[in-house]
Design a protein around this motif. Sequence first.
Motif, PDB file in Angstrom:
ATOM      1  N   ARG A  76      -9.166   3.712   4.828  1.00 27.10           N
ATOM      2  CA  ARG A  76      -9.584   2.417   4.271  1.00 27.10           C
ATOM      3  C   ARG A  76     -10.947   2.594   3.595  1.00 27.10           C
ATOM      4  O   ARG A  76     -11.999   2.464   4.218  1.00 27.10           O
ATOM      5  CB  ARG A  76      -9.633   1.369   5.384  1.00 27.10           C
ATOM      6  N   ASP A 126       0.832  -1.217   0.000  1.00 23.12           N
ATOM      7  CA  ASP A 126       0.000   0.000   0.000  1.00 23.12           C
ATOM      8  C   ASP A 126       0.865   1.265   0.000  1.00 23.12           C
ATOM      9  O   ASP A 126       0.564   2.238  -0.697  1.00 23.12           O
ATOM     10  CB  ASP A 126      -0.917   0.033   1.236  1.00 23.12           C
ATOM     11  N   ARG A 140     -13.007 -14.081   1.795  1.00 20.75           N
ATOM     12  CA  ARG A 140     -11.555 -14.204   1.602  1.00 20.75           C
ATOM     13  C   ARG A 140     -10.906 -15.342   2.377  1.00 20.75           C
ATOM     14  O   ARG A 140      -9.794 -15.763   2.037  1.00 20.75           O
ATOM     15  CB  ARG A 140     -10.880 -12.893   2.032  1.00 20.75           C
ATOM     16  N   ARG A 151      -6.575  -2.278  -7.987  1.00 20.16           N
ATOM     17  CA  ARG A 151      -6.235  -3.714  -7.939  1.00 20.16           C
ATOM     18  C   ARG A 151      -5.183  -4.080  -8.981  1.00 20.16           C
ATOM     19  O   ARG A 151      -4.340  -4.939  -8.740  1.00 20.16           O
ATOM     20  CB  ARG A 151      -7.499  -4.567  -8.142  1.00 20.16           C
TER      21      ARG A 151
HETATM   22  C1  S3P Z   1      -7.938  -3.350   1.398  1.00 16.75           C
HETATM   23  C2  S3P Z   1      -6.993  -3.297   2.384  1.00 16.75           C
HETATM   24  C3  S3P Z   1      -6.099  -2.149   2.580  1.00 16.75           C
HETATM   25  C4  S3P Z   1      -5.879  -1.407   1.251  1.00 16.75           C
HETATM   26  C5  S3P Z   1      -7.189  -1.062   0.624  1.00 16.75           C
HETATM   27  C6  S3P Z   1      -8.071  -2.277   0.367  1.00 16.75           C
HETATM   28  C7  S3P Z   1      -8.826  -4.538   1.300  1.00 16.75           C
HETATM   29  O1  S3P Z   1      -4.837  -2.590   3.075  1.00 16.75           O
HETATM   30  O2  S3P Z   1      -5.121  -2.182   0.368  1.00 16.75           O
HETATM   31  O3  S3P Z   1      -7.848  -0.159   1.473  1.00 16.75           O
HETATM   32  O4  S3P Z   1      -9.414  -4.776   0.238  1.00 16.75           O
HETATM   33  O5  S3P Z   1      -8.915  -5.298   2.307  1.00 16.75           O
HETATM   34  P1  S3P Z   1      -4.625  -3.143   4.591  1.00 16.75           P
HETATM   35  O6  S3P Z   1      -5.005  -4.583   4.582  1.00 16.75           O
HETATM   36  O7  S3P Z   1      -3.154  -2.942   4.799  1.00 16.75           O
HETATM   37  O8  S3P Z   1      -5.455  -2.313   5.464  1.00 16.75           O
END
Ligand code: S3P
Length: 191
Positions: free
Chosen positions: A131, A47, A150, A71
């Motif tokens: 987030r 991230d 997931r 993505r």
């Molecule tokens: C996401 C998790 C976030 C970040 C985005 C989407 C997700 O990262 O990539 O907000 O889809 O679970 P973290 O897992 O580090 O919070």
Amino acid sequence: MKDGEFIKNIKLKLDRPVVLVGMMGSGKSHLGQQLALELGVRFYDSDTIIEKKAGCAIAEIFSRDGEPKFREVEKNTILELLGGGPCVVATGGGAVMNPETMEEIKKRAVSIWLCAGIETLLARTAKNANRPLLKESSPETVLRELLAKREAIYAKADMRIDSSDSAQAQSVPAMIKSLSDFLNTANLCSP
Ligand code: S3P
């Protein structure tokens, strides 16, 4: 064996990245940094790399370019990190939902699922507003739904470590022992 001996064994045998997967708030960045420090390797957070490349926060990327674009960048960022030798990589919680990303993680890294209960995830994610997926409706409902979708993919990781608040103090030592045991027994092909 003591922690130091496990670490020596890991340093001897680790030839690829250690990739942390799991839900938002599971501690991938926090525990990943500690693990990297213990192993004497570099730490990367997908991230953070994406934010640096884009010059803005994840939430802004979602609202400006949309989730599919995020993505795509996320997949490319992680695939690039997988080519870089031993290090620790914290992935975003949804990264493994791209089948190609998970397949490459399985082939070219050793993977750890950091696993925490919903209460822990809720409390930790409430502290950070960056987030986007948790902004739309009840964070608890979203987290439960995402976890249900997931969990089976996270479970494909090579190891699973409890990172709930009650277990967190032991999460890094547990990762170190688990990694050492895994590297002793796994029959890894070249990354
Ligand atoms: C996401 C998790 C976030 C970040 C985005 C989407 C997700 O990262 O990539 O907000 O889809 O679970 P973290 O897992 O580090 O919070």
